[in-house]
Design a protein around this motif. Structure first.
Motif, PDB file in Angstrom:
ATOM      1  N   GLY A   1      13.073   9.133  11.074  1.00 42.83           N
ATOM      2  CA  GLY A   1      12.767  10.092  12.291  1.00 42.83           C
ATOM      3  C   GLY A   1      11.895  11.234  12.111  1.00 42.83           C
ATOM      4  N   THR A   2      11.584  11.552  10.901  1.00 39.87           N
ATOM      5  CA  THR A   2      10.692  12.708  10.896  1.00 39.87           C
ATOM      6  C   THR A   2       9.203  12.473  11.070  1.00 39.87           C
ATOM      7  N   HIS A   3       8.944  11.182  11.232  1.00 37.02           N
ATOM      8  CA  HIS A   3       7.384  10.673  11.380  1.00 37.02           C
ATOM      9  C   HIS A   3       7.342   9.382  11.641  1.00 37.02           C
ATOM     10  N   GLY A   4       6.218   8.903  12.408  1.00 38.02           N
ATOM     11  CA  GLY A   4       6.203   7.276  12.791  1.00 38.02           C
ATOM     12  C   GLY A   4       5.073   7.216  13.588  1.00 38.02           C
ATOM     13  N   SER A   5       4.974   5.758  13.807  1.00 33.03           N
ATOM     14  CA  SER A   5       3.978   5.229  14.582  1.00 33.03           C
ATOM     15  C   SER A   5       4.164   3.662  15.021  1.00 33.03           C
ATOM     16  N   THR A   6       3.752   3.729  16.281  1.00 29.24           N
ATOM     17  CA  THR A   6       4.361   2.243  16.876  1.00 29.24           C
ATOM     18  C   THR A   6       3.501   1.111  16.096  1.00 29.24           C
ATOM     19  N   TYR A   7       2.285   1.472  16.036  1.00 33.19           N
ATOM     20  CA  TYR A   7       1.395   0.223  15.251  1.00 33.19           C
ATOM     21  C   TYR A   7       1.283   0.486  13.939  1.00 33.19           C
ATOM     22  N   GLY A   8       1.658   1.417  13.284  1.00 33.65           N
ATOM     23  CA  GLY A   8       1.508   1.455  11.818  1.00 33.65           C
ATOM     24  C   GLY A   8       2.222   0.622  11.027  1.00 33.65           C
ATOM     25  N   GLY A   9       1.338  -0.133  10.202  1.00 30.36           N
ATOM     26  CA  GLY A   9       2.158  -1.291   9.523  1.00 30.36           C
ATOM     27  C   GLY A   9       2.210  -2.466  10.054  1.00 30.36           C
ATOM     28  N   ASN A  10       1.168  -2.619  11.456  1.00 32.23           N
ATOM     29  CA  ASN A  10       0.964  -3.897  12.269  1.00 32.23           C
ATOM     30  C   ASN A  10       0.593  -5.116  11.080  1.00 32.23           C
ATOM     31  N   PRO A  11       1.376  -6.050  11.395  1.00 33.13           N
ATOM     32  CA  PRO A  11       1.436  -7.295  10.428  1.00 33.13           C
ATOM     33  C   PRO A  11      -0.241  -7.828  10.393  1.00 33.13           C
ATOM     34  N   LEU A  12      -0.698  -7.772  11.628  1.00 29.54           N
ATOM     35  CA  LEU A  12      -2.295  -8.496  11.632  1.00 29.54           C
ATOM     36  C   LEU A  12      -3.130  -7.513  10.769  1.00 29.54           C
ATOM     37  N   ALA A  13      -3.072  -5.988  10.988  1.00 30.31           N
ATOM     38  CA  ALA A  13      -3.855  -5.291  10.264  1.00 30.31           C
ATOM     39  C   ALA A  13      -3.363  -5.455   8.711  1.00 30.31           C
ATOM     40  N   CYS A  14      -2.224  -5.358   8.318  1.00 29.77           N
ATOM     41  CA  CYS A  14      -1.809  -5.448   7.083  1.00 29.77           C
ATOM     42  C   CYS A  14      -2.276  -6.689   6.176  1.00 29.77           C
ATOM     43  N   ALA A  15      -2.335  -7.459   6.884  1.00 28.15           N
ATOM     44  CA  ALA A  15      -2.695  -9.197   6.339  1.00 28.15           C
ATOM     45  C   ALA A  15      -3.980  -9.045   6.055  1.00 28.15           C
ATOM     46  N   ILE A  16      -5.001  -8.568   6.965  1.00 26.58           N
ATOM     47  CA  ILE A  16      -6.320  -8.334   6.498  1.00 26.58           C
ATOM     48  C   ILE A  16      -6.674  -7.559   5.417  1.00 26.58           C
ATOM     49  N   ALA A  17      -6.084  -6.235   5.611  1.00 29.28           N
ATOM     50  CA  ALA A  17      -6.131  -5.217   4.451  1.00 29.28           C
ATOM     51  C   ALA A  17      -5.652  -5.640   3.266  1.00 29.28           C
ATOM     52  N   GLU A  18      -4.536  -6.590   3.181  1.00 30.56           N
ATOM     53  CA  GLU A  18      -4.195  -7.039   1.904  1.00 30.56           C
ATOM     54  C   GLU A  18      -5.147  -7.979   1.224  1.00 30.56           C
ATOM     55  N   ALA A  19      -5.878  -8.800   2.101  1.00 29.56           N
ATOM     56  CA  ALA A  19      -6.954  -9.769   1.717  1.00 29.56           C
ATOM     57  C   ALA A  19      -8.170  -8.696   0.971  1.00 29.56           C
ATOM     58  N   VAL A  20      -8.362  -7.735   1.904  1.00 31.60           N
ATOM     59  CA  VAL A  20      -9.447  -6.808   1.518  1.00 31.60           C
ATOM     60  C   VAL A  20      -9.259  -6.113   0.242  1.00 31.60           C
ATOM     61  N   VAL A  21      -7.990  -5.546   0.052  1.00 29.35           N
ATOM     62  CA  VAL A  21      -7.976  -4.844  -1.266  1.00 29.35           C
ATOM     63  C   VAL A  21      -7.714  -5.834  -2.422  1.00 29.35           C
ATOM     64  N   GLU A  22      -7.134  -7.082  -2.246  1.00 30.21           N
ATOM     65  CA  GLU A  22      -7.230  -7.895  -3.216  1.00 30.21           C
ATOM     66  C   GLU A  22      -8.498  -8.368  -3.693  1.00 30.21           C
ATOM     67  N   GLU A  23      -9.567  -8.307  -2.804  1.00 26.49           N
ATOM     68  CA  GLU A  23     -10.971  -8.833  -3.121  1.00 26.49           C
ATOM     69  C   GLU A  23     -11.593  -7.676  -3.751  1.00 26.49           C
ATOM     70  N   VAL A  24     -11.487  -6.553  -3.082  1.00 28.06           N
ATOM     71  CA  VAL A  24     -12.407  -5.221  -3.580  1.00 28.06           C
ATOM     72  C   VAL A  24     -11.775  -4.567  -4.881  1.00 28.06           C
ATOM     73  N   SER A  25     -10.396  -4.713  -5.280  1.00 25.90           N
ATOM     74  CA  SER A  25     -10.252  -4.316  -6.303  1.00 25.90           C
ATOM     75  C   SER A  25     -10.352  -5.214  -7.794  1.00 25.90           C
ATOM     76  N   LYS A  26     -10.924  -6.471  -7.638  1.00 29.39           N
ATOM     77  CA  LYS A  26     -11.465  -7.260  -8.631  1.00 29.39           C
ATOM     78  C   LYS A  26     -12.491  -6.561  -9.343  1.00 29.39           C
TER      79      LYS A  26
END
Ligand code: PLP
Length: 404
Positions: A278-303
């Motif tokens: 309850g101290t902080h939050g966001s409706t869209y924060g952690g949105n599944p679409l955004a996170c799925a794309i970012a997961e793919a990006v992080v996996e690639e860029v961290s190579k």
């Protein structure tokens, strides 16, 4: 107002809040480091949407992640948890010092979370009096009222009435000034580990290590704003890894989503506990679409191949810029790290960075500025040699047109 298929630049003035002044061209398609506008004219993209399109435009890895997730689930809210958010959080903890992650939708929001966490930690562990946030002149941290006030350009935060309080701005790379100023009242220091918007200014090793030591001495938190430097941009996954100084809190956005909006605040378990339910939050924060794309990006860029590729590409850019400077004598310095580079204009060309941006655009090349005296380059981290060479041919023509 024209119809959808006939959007023109002048329509912007009719329907958009005038806080931007976009260029005349209207890009409609992108692939790799190339973009095409409505007329079919092509551009080489050395801007990457301001250090965002880290895998270029429409990279198959991102398109696949988007398509796959778009057929499963788009949104839940944080009343539920979702698989992509947890997977992405795990990845971010694997590639950084962090043990805990808070998801937001932009860099400013990630920084807002970082600042609120720091203040909450101070109130919980110390006292309300430990509230001073120290930040640096020319720094940039976003446009929410707290983050823009912490940013080091008063022009951006003036004119909106009373500002959030207890924020001090000191000179970047001036350790003596910081040392003289710090006290037990200091709650946190927020800094970019390479100032982007402020003109591509690297911290000295002495400064960044000194900042960390002073934070330890005065029990203050160190917040690194890696919104622009993060996700491979400097050749390390996060810039702090190349500096040998680990922050307590790190904010990341821009390249994290490779073009899809997402931001995150990374921290330790010990600090994270101060943002209770309850101290902080966001409706869209952690949105599944955004996170799925970012997961793919992080996996690639961290190579390692991609990160080493950034260092190689830095050399292509540096030698390209130095060759043009030998011909046109416009730059006093090529600075920055990895693919966050700036060509600082010499005395004769002071104030003309935007002229270069416009001339480059005319020749089919997208570049950025960082203030009025620095031309900034933040291209895709996987831009090809051919794309770089073509971009430099166009930059050559643009500079020639200005020196005529
Ligand atoms: C270092 C830094 N922090 C924060 C921000 C703000 O990010 P956003 O525009 O996603 O809110 C920027 C954007 O340029 C940035 O460069």
């Amino acid at each position: 107002m024209t119809t959808n298929s006939q959007v023109e630049r002048k329509d912007f003035n009719d329907v958009m809040v005038p806080c931007y002044n976009p260029m005349e061209v209207i890009p409609v398609k992108g692939e790799g480091a190339r973009v095409w506008d409505q007329t079919g004219k092509d551009y080489i993209d050395f801007a990457g949407g301001i250090a965002v399109s880290c895998l270029g435009h429409c990279h198959p890895i991102m398109v696949n992640a988007l398509q796959e997730q778009s057929q499963k689930l788009w949104h839940l809210s944080n009343v539920m948890t979702n698989e992509p958010a947890i997977r992405l959080a795990k990845k971010l903890t694997e590639v950084s010092f962090a043990e805990k992650v808070f998801f937001a939708n932009s860099g400013a929001e990630a920084n807002e979370a970082a600042l609120k966490l720091a203040r909450r930690w101070a109130v919980d562990v110390h006292s309300e009096e430990k509230s001073e946030i120290i930040a640096f002149k020319q720094g940039f941290h976003g446009r929410t009222f707290f983050t823009v006030t912490v940013g080091g350009q008063a022009a951006y935060s003036d004119g909106f009435g009373p500002k959030p309080g207890d924020i001090t701005h000191l000179e970047y790379n001036n350790l003596a000034e910081l040392e003289a100023h710090m006290s037990d009242k200091t709650c946190a220091i927020m800094m970019e580990p390479l100032q982007g918007e402020g003109g591509i200014i690297s911290p000295t090793s002495e400064f960044v290590k000194g900042v960390k030591a002073l934070c330890e001495k005065y029990n203050a938190l160190l917040i690194f704003d890696e919104v622009q430097t993060g996700n491979g941009r400097t050749g390390d996954f996060y810039a702090y890894q190349g500096l040998g100084v680990t922050p307590d809190i790190l904010s990341t956005a821009k390249s994290l989503g490779g073009g899809f909006p997402i931001g995150a605040m990374l921290t330790t378990t010990e600090l994270a506990q101060h943002l209770k339910v309850g101290t902080h939050g966001s409706t869209y924060g952690g949105n599944p679409l955004a996170c799925a794309i970012a997961e793919a990006v992080v996996e690639e860029v961290s190579k390692p191949d991609v990160l080493n590729g950034v260092k190689e590409r830095e050399q292509w850019f540096r030698s390209g810029l130095e060759a043009l400077n030998a011909k046109y004598h416009m730059f006093s310095e090529i600075r920055g790290k990895g693919l966050l580079l700036g060509a600082a204009l010499n005395e004769e060309w002071q104030g003309r960075a935007r002229d270069i941006l416009v001339a480059a655009g005319e020749q089919g090349l997208m570049v950025l500025v960082a203030g009025v005296n620095v031309v900034r380059f933040t291209p895709s981290l996987v831009i090809t040699k051919e794309e770089v060479e073509l971009g430099f041919e166009r930059l050559d023509k643009a500079l020639a047109s200005l020196t005529k």
